[in-house]
Enzyme design. Structure first.
Site, mmCIF file in Angstrom:
data_model
loop_
_atom_site.group_PDB
_atom_site.id
_atom_site.type_symbol
_atom_site.label_atom_id
_atom_site.label_comp_id
_atom_site.label_asym_id
_atom_site.label_seq_id
_atom_site.Cartn_x
_atom_site.Cartn_y
_atom_site.Cartn_z
ATOM 1 N N CYS A 51 -6.282 1.797 5.888
ATOM 2 C CA CYS A 51 -6.772 0.681 6.231
ATOM 3 C C CYS A 51 -6.275 0.312 7.754
ATOM 4 C CB CYS A 51 -6.435 -0.401 5.382
ATOM 5 S SG CYS A 51 -4.698 -0.787 5.221
ATOM 6 N N HIS A 67 0.929 -1.108 0.037
ATOM 7 C CA HIS A 67 -0.110 0.024 -0.002
ATOM 8 C C HIS A 67 0.794 1.136 -0.003
ATOM 9 C CE1 HIS A 67 -3.685 -2.018 1.904
ATOM 10 N NE2 HIS A 67 -3.265 -2.840 0.895
ATOM 11 N N CYS A 90 -2.369 -0.207 7.470
ATOM 12 C CA CYS A 90 -1.581 0.817 7.485
ATOM 13 C C CYS A 90 -1.702 1.854 8.962
ATOM 14 C CB CYS A 90 -1.791 1.746 6.287
ATOM 15 S SG CYS A 90 -1.575 0.755 4.545
ATOM 16 N N GLU A 126 0.743 3.845 1.715
ATOM 17 C CA GLU A 126 1.416 4.290 3.251
ATOM 18 C C GLU A 126 2.588 3.339 3.599
ATOM 19 O OE1 GLU A 126 -3.054 4.821 2.931
ATOM 20 O OE2 GLU A 126 -1.501 3.438 2.232
#
Length: 158
Positions: A85, A55, A88, A57
């Site tokens: 999410c 992801h 993260c 992040e």
């Protein structure tokens, strides 16, 4: 003059647009230090990297930690186009990020304000300052455009 939240969110949006062009879910993130220096910027790469943890992040945290030689990213601000999410959000807490700025809420998976409140939970040993809604419409529109495009492409394959 210090850069604004909108300036840095625009950088994250640029990364999200690049992710879109690579057929990735268009989420972008960037991390700056206390002096306003850009430490890292990335867009989602889960498909490109065959990595469910890639992801935006997470990629930004990994890159910045490697750059400064420390996994603790204290006195940093992370900008991301969509509410993080659970994975993260947990990584942000573990990295000791000082402040999180995100664009649009994620009503299904958001783990900062929408579904869970991981980043400022008093149950954890670190709480993050949170600012939401920065360039939210632009962030939300990019996601909606991406999924509309995906649905149209799937329907044409029929």
């Amino acid at each position: 003059m210090p850069e604004t939240d909108e300036f840095w969110m625009a950088k994250a949006l640029d990364a999200a647009r690049k992710a879109f062009a690579a057929d990735e879910v268009p989420i972008g993130a960037c991390l700056i230090d206390a002096g306003g220096e850009l430490l890292s910027v990335a867009g989602n790469r889960t498909i490109s990297d065959n990595d469910p943890t890639a992801h935006a992040e997470i990629l930004v945290l990994r890159s910045a930690a490697a750059k400064i030689g420390n996994y603790r990213l204290t006195d940093t601000v992370l900008y991301t186009t969509i509410e993080p999410c659970a994975m993260c959000a947990g990584a942000l807490v573990n990295a000791r990020v000082k402040r999180l700025v995100f664009g649009a809420h994620d009503l299904r998976f958001g783990a900062v304000e929408s579904v869970f409140s991981i980043c400022d939970s008093s149950s954890l040993n670190h709480q993050i300052e949170i600012t939401s809604g920065v360039l939210a419409e632009d962030c939300r529109n990019l996601m909606q455009e991406f999924f509309k495009f995906k649905r149209l492409r799937m329907n044409k394959r029929g």
